[in-house]
Scaffold this motif. Structure first.
Motif, PDB file in Angstrom:
ATOM      1  N   GLY A   1       0.806  -1.217   0.000  1.00 29.82           N
ATOM      2  CA  GLY A   1       0.000   0.000   0.000  1.00 29.82           C
ATOM      3  C   GLY A   1       0.837   1.263   0.000  1.00 29.82           C
ATOM      4  O   GLY A   1       0.450   2.273  -0.594  1.00 29.82           O
ATOM      5  N   LEU A   2       2.008   1.224   0.645  1.00 33.61           N
ATOM      6  CA  LEU A   2       2.884   2.389   0.699  1.00 33.61           C
ATOM      7  C   LEU A   2       3.627   2.607  -0.620  1.00 33.61           C
ATOM      8  O   LEU A   2       3.802   3.747  -1.058  1.00 33.61           O
ATOM      9  CB  LEU A   2       3.897   2.230   1.842  1.00 33.61           C
ATOM     10  N   LEU A   3       4.063   1.522  -1.227  1.00 34.69           N
ATOM     11  CA  LEU A   3       4.891   1.632  -2.431  1.00 34.69           C
ATOM     12  C   LEU A   3       4.076   1.707  -3.716  1.00 34.69           C
ATOM     13  O   LEU A   3       4.515   2.295  -4.707  1.00 34.69           O
ATOM     14  CB  LEU A   3       5.861   0.443  -2.503  1.00 34.69           C
ATOM     15  N   PHE A   4       2.891   1.098  -3.697  1.00 37.25           N
ATOM     16  CA  PHE A   4       2.042   1.095  -4.887  1.00 37.25           C
ATOM     17  C   PHE A   4       0.628   1.550  -4.501  1.00 37.25           C
ATOM     18  O   PHE A   4      -0.352   0.807  -4.661  1.00 37.25           O
ATOM     19  CB  PHE A   4       2.003  -0.311  -5.507  1.00 37.25           C
ATOM     20  N   PRO A   5       0.517   2.767  -3.973  1.00 37.37           N
ATOM     21  CA  PRO A   5      -0.746   3.209  -3.353  1.00 37.37           C
ATOM     22  C   PRO A   5      -1.929   3.280  -4.306  1.00 37.37           C
ATOM     23  O   PRO A   5      -3.068   3.104  -3.893  1.00 37.37           O
ATOM     24  CB  PRO A   5      -0.401   4.598  -2.802  1.00 37.37           C
ATOM     25  N   ASN A   6      -1.676   3.552  -5.578  1.00 39.58           N
ATOM     26  CA  ASN A   6      -2.782   3.748  -6.515  1.00 39.58           C
ATOM     27  C   ASN A   6      -3.100   2.508  -7.341  1.00 39.58           C
ATOM     28  O   ASN A   6      -3.953   2.564  -8.238  1.00 39.58           O
ATOM     29  CB  ASN A   6      -2.472   4.927  -7.440  1.00 39.58           C
ATOM     30  N   THR A   7      -2.420   1.409  -7.034  1.00 36.79           N
ATOM     31  CA  THR A   7      -2.749   0.154  -7.691  1.00 36.79           C
ATOM     32  C   THR A   7      -4.144  -0.284  -7.262  1.00 36.79           C
ATOM     33  O   THR A   7      -4.447  -0.317  -6.072  1.00 36.79           O
ATOM     34  CB  THR A   7      -1.726  -0.941  -7.324  1.00 36.79           C
ATOM     35  N   GLU A   8      -4.985  -0.609  -8.221  1.00 36.50           N
ATOM     36  CA  GLU A   8      -6.353  -0.993  -7.884  1.00 36.50           C
ATOM     37  C   GLU A   8      -6.448  -2.492  -7.616  1.00 36.50           C
ATOM     38  O   GLU A   8      -5.943  -3.316  -8.388  1.00 36.50           O
ATOM     39  CB  GLU A   8      -7.313  -0.595  -9.005  1.00 36.50           C
ATOM     40  N   LEU A   9      -7.063  -2.816  -6.488  1.00 39.88           N
ATOM     41  CA  LEU A   9      -7.313  -4.199  -6.110  1.00 39.88           C
ATOM     42  C   LEU A   9      -8.797  -4.475  -6.317  1.00 39.88           C
ATOM     43  O   LEU A   9      -9.635  -3.646  -5.957  1.00 39.88           O
ATOM     44  CB  LEU A   9      -6.934  -4.426  -4.642  1.00 39.88           C
ATOM     45  N   PHE A  10      -9.106  -5.619  -6.866  1.00 40.50           N
ATOM     46  CA  PHE A  10     -10.515  -5.971  -7.084  1.00 40.50           C
ATOM     47  C   PHE A  10     -10.945  -6.941  -5.995  1.00 40.50           C
ATOM     48  O   PHE A  10     -10.455  -8.066  -5.917  1.00 40.50           O
ATOM     49  CB  PHE A  10     -10.713  -6.605  -8.459  1.00 40.50           C
ATOM     50  N   LEU A  11     -11.820  -6.488  -5.117  1.00 40.12           N
ATOM     51  CA  LEU A  11     -12.265  -7.293  -3.991  1.00 40.12           C
ATOM     52  C   LEU A  11     -13.360  -8.261  -4.405  1.00 40.12           C
ATOM     53  O   LEU A  11     -14.140  -7.994  -5.325  1.00 40.12           O
ATOM     54  CB  LEU A  11     -12.786  -6.389  -2.868  1.00 40.12           C
ATOM     55  N   LEU A  12     -13.408  -9.383  -3.697  1.00 36.49           N
ATOM     56  CA  LEU A  12     -14.498 -10.333  -3.922  1.00 36.49           C
ATOM     57  C   LEU A  12     -15.752  -9.922  -3.165  1.00 36.49           C
ATOM     58  O   LEU A  12     -16.874 -10.093  -3.636  1.00 36.49           O
ATOM     59  CB  LEU A  12     -14.060 -11.742  -3.492  1.00 36.49           C
ATOM     60  N   PHE A  13     -15.532  -9.379  -1.939  1.00 35.31           N
ATOM     61  CA  PHE A  13     -16.661  -8.970  -1.100  1.00 35.31           C
ATOM     62  C   PHE A  13     -16.347  -7.600  -0.507  1.00 35.31           C
ATOM     63  O   PHE A  13     -15.502  -7.508   0.389  1.00 35.31           O
ATOM     64  CB  PHE A  13     -16.913  -9.985   0.018  1.00 35.31           C
ATOM     65  N   PRO A  14     -17.005  -6.528  -0.946  1.00 31.64           N
ATOM     66  CA  PRO A  14     -17.904  -6.495  -2.109  1.00 31.64           C
ATOM     67  C   PRO A  14     -17.101  -6.499  -3.405  1.00 31.64           C
ATOM     68  O   PRO A  14     -15.930  -6.134  -3.402  1.00 31.64           O
ATOM     69  CB  PRO A  14     -18.654  -5.171  -1.913  1.00 31.64           C
TER      70      PRO A  14
ATOM     71  N   ILE B   1     -10.705  -1.146  -5.521  1.00 26.26           N
ATOM     72  CA  ILE B   1     -10.327  -0.169  -4.494  1.00 26.26           C
ATOM     73  C   ILE B   1      -8.817   0.025  -4.549  1.00 26.26           C
ATOM     74  O   ILE B   1      -8.072  -0.939  -4.760  1.00 26.26           O
ATOM     75  CB  ILE B   1     -10.769  -0.634  -3.085  1.00 26.26           C
ATOM     76  N   LYS B   2      -8.369   1.252  -4.421  1.00 29.63           N
ATOM     77  CA  LYS B   2      -6.931   1.524  -4.449  1.00 29.63           C
ATOM     78  C   LYS B   2      -6.263   0.919  -3.220  1.00 29.63           C
ATOM     79  O   LYS B   2      -6.839   0.897  -2.130  1.00 29.63           O
ATOM     80  CB  LYS B   2      -6.684   3.027  -4.510  1.00 29.63           C
ATOM     81  N   ALA B   3      -5.028   0.470  -3.411  1.00 24.67           N
ATOM     82  CA  ALA B   3      -4.310  -0.235  -2.353  1.00 24.67           C
ATOM     83  C   ALA B   3      -4.197   0.606  -1.087  1.00 24.67           C
ATOM     84  O   ALA B   3      -4.313   0.090   0.024  1.00 24.67           O
ATOM     85  CB  ALA B   3      -2.916  -0.634  -2.844  1.00 24.67           C
ATOM     86  N   LYS B   4      -3.981   1.913  -1.234  1.00 29.73           N
ATOM     87  CA  LYS B   4      -3.788   2.759  -0.054  1.00 29.73           C
ATOM     88  C   LYS B   4      -5.058   2.797   0.811  1.00 29.73           C
ATOM     89  O   LYS B   4      -4.960   2.802   2.043  1.00 29.73           O
ATOM     90  CB  LYS B   4      -3.375   4.169  -0.462  1.00 29.73           C
TER      91      LYS B   4
ATOM     92  N   ILE C   1      -5.558   1.286   4.672  1.00 31.31           N
ATOM     93  CA  ILE C   1      -6.085   2.135   5.738  1.00 31.31           C
ATOM     94  C   ILE C   1      -7.293   1.475   6.399  1.00 31.31           C
ATOM     95  O   ILE C   1      -7.401   1.438   7.634  1.00 31.31           O
ATOM     96  CB  ILE C   1      -6.474   3.522   5.182  1.00 31.31           C
ATOM     97  N   PHE C   2      -8.196   0.946   5.582  1.00 28.47           N
ATOM     98  CA  PHE C   2      -9.391   0.298   6.116  1.00 28.47           C
ATOM     99  C   PHE C   2      -9.015  -0.916   6.961  1.00 28.47           C
ATOM    100  O   PHE C   2      -9.511  -1.091   8.076  1.00 28.47           O
ATOM    101  CB  PHE C   2     -10.317  -0.127   4.979  1.00 28.47           C
ATOM    102  N   TYR C   3      -8.129  -1.751   6.427  1.00 28.09           N
ATOM    103  CA  TYR C   3      -7.745  -2.972   7.137  1.00 28.09           C
ATOM    104  C   TYR C   3      -7.024  -2.623   8.441  1.00 28.09           C
ATOM    105  O   TYR C   3      -7.241  -3.253   9.477  1.00 28.09           O
ATOM    106  CB  TYR C   3      -6.850  -3.844   6.254  1.00 28.09           C
ATOM    107  N   GLY C   4      -6.132  -1.642   8.390  1.00 31.93           N
ATOM    108  CA  GLY C   4      -5.415  -1.243   9.598  1.00 31.93           C
ATOM    109  C   GLY C   4      -6.350  -0.726  10.668  1.00 31.93           C
ATOM    110  O   GLY C   4      -6.233  -1.077  11.847  1.00 31.93           O
ATOM    111  N   ALA C   5      -7.315   0.122  10.263  1.00 30.32           N
ATOM    112  CA  ALA C   5      -8.279   0.662  11.219  1.00 30.32           C
ATOM    113  C   ALA C   5      -9.128  -0.457  11.821  1.00 30.32           C
ATOM    114  O   ALA C   5      -9.417  -0.461  13.025  1.00 30.32           O
ATOM    115  CB  ALA C   5      -9.168   1.691  10.534  1.00 30.32           C
ATOM    116  N   PHE C   6      -9.512  -1.415  10.977  1.00 29.13           N
ATOM    117  CA  PHE C   6     -10.314  -2.542  11.457  1.00 29.13           C
ATOM    118  C   PHE C   6      -9.547  -3.362  12.485  1.00 29.13           C
ATOM    119  O   PHE C   6     -10.106  -3.763  13.522  1.00 29.13           O
ATOM    120  CB  PHE C   6     -10.720  -3.425  10.279  1.00 29.13           C
ATOM    121  N   GLU C   7      -8.257  -3.613  12.236  1.00 30.23           N
ATOM    122  CA  GLU C   7      -7.457  -4.407  13.165  1.00 30.23           C
ATOM    123  C   GLU C   7      -7.248  -3.689  14.490  1.00 30.23           C
ATOM    124  O   GLU C   7      -7.275  -4.301  15.560  1.00 30.23           O
ATOM    125  CB  GLU C   7      -6.105  -4.759  12.531  1.00 30.23           C
TER     126      GLU C   7
END
Length: 261
Positions: free
Chosen positions: A191-204, A208-211, A215-221
């Motif tokens: 996420g830090l090195l390739f922040p604008n790389t788009e990841l395609f999630l299964l759910f939903p 979504i951009k890697a950055k 951020i979402f995953y870190g906040a959730f943890e």
């Protein structure tokens, strides 16, 4: 499907081999999983070995998918040596943060156990169960009532000591296993090195951009670690530790870019 790089491949093979060994001999988890610093089962080597052990197929599958998806790009970016150092740095950092938080939390329980051993009483036993093993209170209700009625009965005194020691052991001797700390470090670095790389999630099923994903995953943890629900056996602070140590190392390396080659 995946262009797997050499270090990622080696880590994948080692994790799968360790998983197969534990499937044949589950006692390996007890020996080499990471135990609390307060446990008699703790061994410093567990800070490393726990990273190759997993508690079930879904556990290793999710971790190895993360390694395969995000690891190769980092290895190609940094090179094998730097990526290997990064992976173990994050895994060890995750173990240290988890163990530090665990020590802080378990120290209070240990103090309560020590105090109760020194002066066992019905009220003290009831308070210990309420504060440190509330999930077992209903099961202990009849014993507590009997102990209250016969506070000097040696059978109840010794029985209460055995229960307290057993409950403490169940908490302090539970090993933490998995490569999740290192994998969350890999995710943070991606996420830090390739922040604008788009990841395609299964759910939903949305890109979504890697950055933002990081951020979402870190906040959730962080939320899950601070407000951990009963029955949640996920080592959230290990995940946070992996991400934190990854952030520190990536930022340091970026500040020393002249040493890249």
């Amino acid at each position: 499907m995946f262009n797997i790089t050499p270090v990622v491949r080696a880590l994948l093979i080692l994790n799968v081999i360790a998983y197969l060994i534990t499937a044949v001999s589950p006692s390996v988890l007890e020996l080499y999983g990471l135990h609390s610093f307060l446990s008699d089962l703790f061994n410093p080597i567990q800070l490393l070995t726990h990273m190759f052990l997993h508690g079930g197929f879904s556990h290793i599958f999710s971790n190895m998918i993360g390694l395969i998806v995000f690891g190769p790009m980092l290895e190609r970016y940094w090179g094998p040596k730097r990526f290997t150092f990064f992976y173990f740095f994050c895994g060890l950092g995750a173990a240290l943060l988890f163990s530090g938080v665990n020590y802080y939390e378990m120290s209070a329980v240990y103090e309560a156990v020590r105090d109760y051993r020194a002066a066992p009483t019905p009220d003290g036993f009831s308070a210990f169960i309420t504060e440190h093993a509330g999930a077992y209170y209903d099961q202990m209700a009849q014993f507590i009532d009997s102990y209250q009625a016969q506070p000097t009965n040696p059978d109840y005194v010794q029985g209460s000591l055995r229960i307290v020691n057993k409950l403490f052991g169940q908490q302090v001797d539970q090993p933490m296993v998995g490569a999740s700390g290192a994998i969350f470090g890999v995710l943070m670095a991606f996420g830090l090195l390739f922040p604008n790389t788009e990841l395609f999630l299964l759910f939903p099923p949305i890109p979504i951009k890697a950055k933002y994903f990081v951020i979402f995953y870190g906040a959730f943890e962080i939320y899950s670690g601070l407000y951990q629900q009963a029955g949640d056996n996920v080592a959230h602070f290990a995940h946070i530790g992996g991400m934190l140590f990854a952030y520190i190392l990536v930022k340091y390396w970026n500040s020393q870019r002249k040493t890249f080659y």
